[in-house]
Design a protein around this motif. Structure first.
Motif, PDB file in Angstrom:
ATOM      1  N   GLY A  19     -31.734  -7.130  25.774  1.00  0.00           N
ATOM      2  CA  GLY A  19     -31.688  -5.738  25.329  1.00  0.00           C
ATOM      3  C   GLY A  19     -32.760  -4.888  25.997  1.00  0.00           C
ATOM      4  N   PHE A  20     -33.984  -5.410  26.107  1.00  0.00           N
ATOM      5  CA  PHE A  20     -35.046  -4.671  26.784  1.00  0.00           C
ATOM      6  C   PHE A  20     -34.673  -4.385  28.235  1.00  0.00           C
ATOM      7  CE2 PHE A  20     -38.406  -6.590  23.788  1.00  0.00           C
ATOM      8  CZ  PHE A  20     -38.322  -5.501  22.940  1.00  0.00           C
ATOM      9  N   ALA A  21     -34.046  -5.367  28.881  1.00  0.00           N
ATOM     10  CA  ALA A  21     -33.682  -5.194  30.289  1.00  0.00           C
ATOM     11  C   ALA A  21     -32.563  -4.169  30.447  1.00  0.00           C
ATOM     12  CB  ALA A  21     -33.265  -6.535  30.888  1.00  0.00           C
ATOM     13  N   ARG A  22     -31.523  -4.274  29.619  1.00  0.00           N
ATOM     14  CA  ARG A  22     -30.366  -3.374  29.742  1.00  0.00           C
ATOM     15  C   ARG A  22     -30.689  -1.952  29.328  1.00  0.00           C
ATOM     16  NH1 ARG A  22     -27.027  -3.960  26.216  1.00  0.00           N
ATOM     17  NH2 ARG A  22     -27.810  -5.723  24.988  1.00  0.00           N
ATOM     18  N   LEU A  23     -31.553  -1.825  28.328  1.00  0.00           N
ATOM     19  CA  LEU A  23     -31.800  -0.510  27.724  1.00  0.00           C
ATOM     20  C   LEU A  23     -33.169   0.036  28.113  1.00  0.00           C
ATOM     21  CD1 LEU A  23     -30.399  -1.456  24.196  1.00  0.00           C
ATOM     22  CD2 LEU A  23     -29.197  -0.242  26.027  1.00  0.00           C
ATOM     23  N   ARG A  24     -33.594  -0.246  29.330  1.00  0.00           N
ATOM     24  CA  ARG A  24     -34.932   0.159  29.759  1.00  0.00           C
ATOM     25  C   ARG A  24     -35.102   1.671  29.844  1.00  0.00           C
ATOM     26  NH1 ARG A  24     -32.469  -2.712  33.735  1.00  0.00           N
ATOM     27  NH2 ARG A  24     -31.965  -1.719  35.720  1.00  0.00           N
ATOM     28  N   ASP A  25     -34.009   2.409  30.005  1.00  0.00           N
ATOM     29  CA  ASP A  25     -34.134   3.874  30.008  1.00  0.00           C
ATOM     30  C   ASP A  25     -34.435   4.395  28.612  1.00  0.00           C
ATOM     31  OD1 ASP A  25     -33.641   3.963  32.714  1.00  0.00           O
ATOM     32  OD2 ASP A  25     -31.495   4.327  32.482  1.00  0.00           O
ATOM     33  N   THR A  26     -33.945   3.680  27.590  1.00  0.00           N
ATOM     34  CA  THR A  26     -34.226   4.066  26.203  1.00  0.00           C
ATOM     35  C   THR A  26     -35.640   3.671  25.803  1.00  0.00           C
ATOM     36  OG1 THR A  26     -31.900   3.792  25.609  1.00  0.00           O
ATOM     37  CG2 THR A  26     -33.483   3.763  23.801  1.00  0.00           C
ATOM     38  N   LEU A  27     -36.062   2.483  26.233  1.00  0.00           N
ATOM     39  CA  LEU A  27     -37.381   1.961  25.879  1.00  0.00           C
ATOM     40  C   LEU A  27     -38.043   1.396  27.137  1.00  0.00           C
ATOM     41  CD1 LEU A  27     -39.237   1.446  23.385  1.00  0.00           C
ATOM     42  CD2 LEU A  27     -38.325  -0.882  23.354  1.00  0.00           C
ATOM     43  N   PRO A  28     -38.810   2.210  27.843  1.00  0.00           N
ATOM     44  CA  PRO A  28     -39.421   1.754  29.104  1.00  0.00           C
ATOM     45  C   PRO A  28     -40.650   0.882  28.862  1.00  0.00           C
ATOM     46  CG  PRO A  28     -39.996   4.043  28.681  1.00  0.00           C
ATOM     47  CD  PRO A  28     -39.066   3.643  27.582  1.00  0.00           C
ATOM     48  N   VAL A  29     -40.454  -0.406  28.838  1.00  0.00           N
ATOM     49  CA  VAL A  29     -41.532  -1.359  28.565  1.00  0.00           C
ATOM     50  C   VAL A  29     -42.186  -1.768  29.881  1.00  0.00           C
ATOM     51  CG1 VAL A  29     -42.114  -3.604  27.594  1.00  0.00           C
ATOM     52  CG2 VAL A  29     -40.324  -2.207  26.530  1.00  0.00           C
ATOM     53  N   GLN A  30     -43.478  -1.516  30.005  1.00  0.00           N
ATOM     54  CA  GLN A  30     -44.199  -1.967  31.195  1.00  0.00           C
ATOM     55  C   GLN A  30     -44.723  -3.396  31.042  1.00  0.00           C
ATOM     56  OE1 GLN A  30     -45.203   1.425  30.020  1.00  0.00           O
ATOM     57  NE2 GLN A  30     -43.515   2.044  31.339  1.00  0.00           N
ATOM     58  N   GLU A  31     -45.137  -3.738  29.820  1.00  0.00           N
ATOM     59  CA  GLU A  31     -45.665  -5.081  29.571  1.00  0.00           C
ATOM     60  C   GLU A  31     -45.082  -5.624  28.276  1.00  0.00           C
ATOM     61  OE1 GLU A  31     -49.912  -7.539  29.135  1.00  0.00           O
ATOM     62  OE2 GLU A  31     -49.923  -5.367  29.416  1.00  0.00           O
ATOM     63  N   LEU A  32     -44.478  -6.787  28.374  1.00  0.00           N
ATOM     64  CA  LEU A  32     -43.902  -7.460  27.217  1.00  0.00           C
ATOM     65  C   LEU A  32     -44.630  -8.783  27.033  1.00  0.00           C
ATOM     66  CD1 LEU A  32     -41.709  -7.647  25.017  1.00  0.00           C
ATOM     67  CD2 LEU A  32     -40.246  -8.762  26.718  1.00  0.00           C
ATOM     68  N   VAL A  33     -45.268  -8.948  25.885  1.00  0.00           N
ATOM     69  CA  VAL A  33     -46.047 -10.149  25.618  1.00  0.00           C
ATOM     70  C   VAL A  33     -45.329 -10.997  24.571  1.00  0.00           C
ATOM     71  CG1 VAL A  33     -48.274 -11.089  24.913  1.00  0.00           C
ATOM     72  CG2 VAL A  33     -48.176  -8.901  26.125  1.00  0.00           C
ATOM     73  N   LEU A  34     -45.074 -12.243  24.916  1.00  0.00           N
ATOM     74  CA  LEU A  34     -44.478 -13.199  23.991  1.00  0.00           C
ATOM     75  C   LEU A  34     -45.583 -14.135  23.526  1.00  0.00           C
ATOM     76  CD1 LEU A  34     -41.261 -14.146  26.031  1.00  0.00           C
ATOM     77  CD2 LEU A  34     -41.591 -12.240  24.432  1.00  0.00           C
ATOM     78  N   VAL A  35     -45.828 -14.154  22.218  1.00  0.00           N
ATOM     79  CA  VAL A  35     -46.892 -15.000  21.682  1.00  0.00           C
ATOM     80  C   VAL A  35     -46.300 -15.999  20.701  1.00  0.00           C
ATOM     81  CG1 VAL A  35     -47.464 -13.282  19.894  1.00  0.00           C
ATOM     82  CG2 VAL A  35     -49.131 -15.026  20.511  1.00  0.00           C
ATOM     83  N   ASP A  36     -46.732 -17.252  20.827  1.00  0.00           N
ATOM     84  CA  ASP A  36     -46.212 -18.318  19.971  1.00  0.00           C
ATOM     85  C   ASP A  36     -47.154 -19.512  20.076  1.00  0.00           C
ATOM     86  OD1 ASP A  36     -44.406 -20.519  18.950  1.00  0.00           O
ATOM     87  OD2 ASP A  36     -42.987 -18.859  18.893  1.00  0.00           O
ATOM     88  N   PRO A  37     -47.419 -20.222  18.971  1.00  0.00           N
ATOM     89  CA  PRO A  37     -48.282 -21.411  19.067  1.00  0.00           C
ATOM     90  C   PRO A  37     -47.606 -22.594  19.745  1.00  0.00           C
ATOM     91  CG  PRO A  37     -47.468 -21.137  16.829  1.00  0.00           C
ATOM     92  CD  PRO A  37     -47.046 -19.917  17.587  1.00  0.00           C
ATOM     93  N   ALA A  38     -46.274 -22.584  19.828  1.00  0.00           N
ATOM     94  CA  ALA A  38     -45.528 -23.703  20.450  1.00  0.00           C
ATOM     95  C   ALA A  38     -45.444 -23.459  21.953  1.00  0.00           C
ATOM     96  CB  ALA A  38     -44.142 -23.811  19.827  1.00  0.00           C
ATOM     97  N   ARG A  39     -46.422 -23.957  22.695  1.00  0.00           N
ATOM     98  CA  ARG A  39     -46.554 -23.632  24.116  1.00  0.00           C
ATOM     99  C   ARG A  39     -45.346 -24.078  24.931  1.00  0.00           C
ATOM    100  NH1 ARG A  39     -49.766 -19.907  26.138  1.00  0.00           N
ATOM    101  NH2 ARG A  39     -49.099 -20.856  28.089  1.00  0.00           N
TER     102      ARG A  39
END
Length: 421
Positions: A19-39
């Motif tokens: 969704g972030f990739a397809r709708l980048r004109d709606t929501l222009p994300v420069q940095e997306l951080v994925l955080v999780d303890p399960a490396r």
């Protein structure tokens, strides 16, 4: 714009990334951080996320980390999609209530209370760290039980809005049945999270023509089949309940079913193993078809739309969200969290006016709101008696003998996650 996803190692995440990739004109994300303890999981998901961005020509940066404080530092919005205890805890939530003849489900009834008790303290700790990192950051909660978790966040003074995919899923299904674009369908959606009814289906906006009677007349069989409820019931109600209402309207039937088939948790755990194996394939650069069976349909569209509206982008001005009641349903306290259409913008979500609610639904809404009050009290302060009171108040439990047995089972199965136990 920096967005952080807490629980980024979830197998749900590629749906969000798509969704972030397809709708980048709606929501222009420069940095997306994925955080999780399960490396290990996180790196598999993160690798696929980068490949999805690259395939779709998105120039944003995808970062993976297990350092929560670094992940939320400077974030404009933080999306919560965590599951405390993982699928193993979900398996328990769906199993031990059945021993007492009650529905075993991860967000409703005794299992839903167990999840709330595990989740609320963890979410509040995360939210405090977000507030220290950026007091202006928005928190978008997709973590179940959304209503209780969102209320905990709001009562603690956080800039939070709760999100569920039930409304957007029904919007998409109704649009397909009516042969119109989803954006043309506006729902008169009322209730609490996982306890909602569509009392109107309007074309063109909140004041548009209500075509719900035509929808039920022409497509009632399809709608009923999707909800697994009898068509005559929908005709008598004249509304469309969410599929979670089946736990109330056909409780004993559902219990019998759940006792004779594998749990949804077992199905999802098997599916997750398959998905993670797929995510590890360096040639995969799109979300796999199997992900559609995992749940969370249209989550990405709903999340992008909400984040865009909150952050001053081009998101839809009217969205179904979980937020404070503020008099919207006059039979509930102002600080109850309801799930209704709202005007969403940089200052948050303001519920739109709702027509008078039929007592058939208002009574159940008020009953479950009382349970949620007690559930949140138990999650915040702990104690066996508070757990018992919440279970006794829940309409899917309600009998003291059941509440006693379920209290003992809940504590026994969740002791490692309950600081007070």
């Amino acid at each position: 714009m920096k967005l952080t996803v807490v629980g980024g190692g979830s197998t749900y995440t590629p749906e969000l990334i798509d969704g972030f990739a397809r709708l980048r004109d709606t929501l222009p994300v420069q940095e997306l951080v994925l955080v999780d303890p399960a490396r290990e999981r996180l790196e598999l998901v993160g690798g696929l996320a980068r490949r999805i961005f690259a395939r779709q020509g998105h120039d944003g940066r995808v970062v993976t980390t297990s350092d929560l404080d670094a992940a939320v530092d400077g974030a404009d919005a933080v999306l919560l999609q965590l599951r405390v205890g993982g699928q193993a805890a979900r398996q328990q939530d769906e199993t031990w209530p059945l021993e007492c003849g009650c529905v075993g489900q991860e967000t409703t009834g005794a299992g839903g209370l167990a999840k709330a008790l595990r989740t609320v303290p963890v979410v509040l700790d995360i939210a405090e760290r977000v507030r220290r990192a950026n007091p202006d950051a928005w928190i978008i909660d997709f973590t179940n039980p959304v209503g209780i978790v969102t209320r905990a966040l709001l009562q603690a003074g956080h800039r939070a809005v709760g999100l569920c995919n039930v409304a957007i899923g029904l919007q998409r299904k109704f649009a397909a049945l009516l042969g119109v674009a989803p954006a043309d369908v506006h729902l008169d959606h009322v209730g609490l999270n996982h306890l909602t009814w569509e009392t109107g289906v309007r074309l063109g906006g909140p004041e548009g023509e209500d075509v719900l009677p035509r929808l039920l007349a022409e497509h009632g069989e399809a709608v009923a089949a999707d909800l697994r409820l009898p068509r005559p019931l929908l005709d008598r109600l004249g509304v469309v309940p969410s599929y979670y209402l089946r736990y109330y309207y056909a409780h004993d039937e559902v219990v019998d079913e759940l006792r004779t088939k594998p749990s949804r948790a077992a199905e999802v755990a098997h599916m997750e193993r398959q998905l993670l194996e797929m995510y590890g394939d360096p040639a995969l650069d799109e979300k796999p078809a199997l992900l559609a069976k995992r749940g969370g349909a249209y989550y990405s569209e709903a999340a992008v739309d909400l984040a865009a509206a909150l952050l001053g982008g081009t998101g839809s001005p009217y969205q179904v969200v979980n937020t404070y009641n503020r008099g919207t349903l006059p039979f509930l306290p102002d600080d109850a969290v309801v799930e209704v259409p709202a005007a969403v913008g940089g200052k948050g979500a303001a519920p739109l006016p709702v027509a008078d609610v039929d007592p058939l639904y208002a009574g159940l809404i008020a009953h479950v709101t009382a349970y949620e009050d007690l559930a949140l009290d138990a999650a915040l302060r702990g104690g066996r008696d508070r757990v018992f009171r919440a279970l006794l108040a829940h309409p899917l439990v309600g009998q003291y003998a059941y509440a006693e047995q379920l209290t003992d089972r809940l504590i026994a199965h969740n002791r490692e996650h309950l600081a007070w136990a």
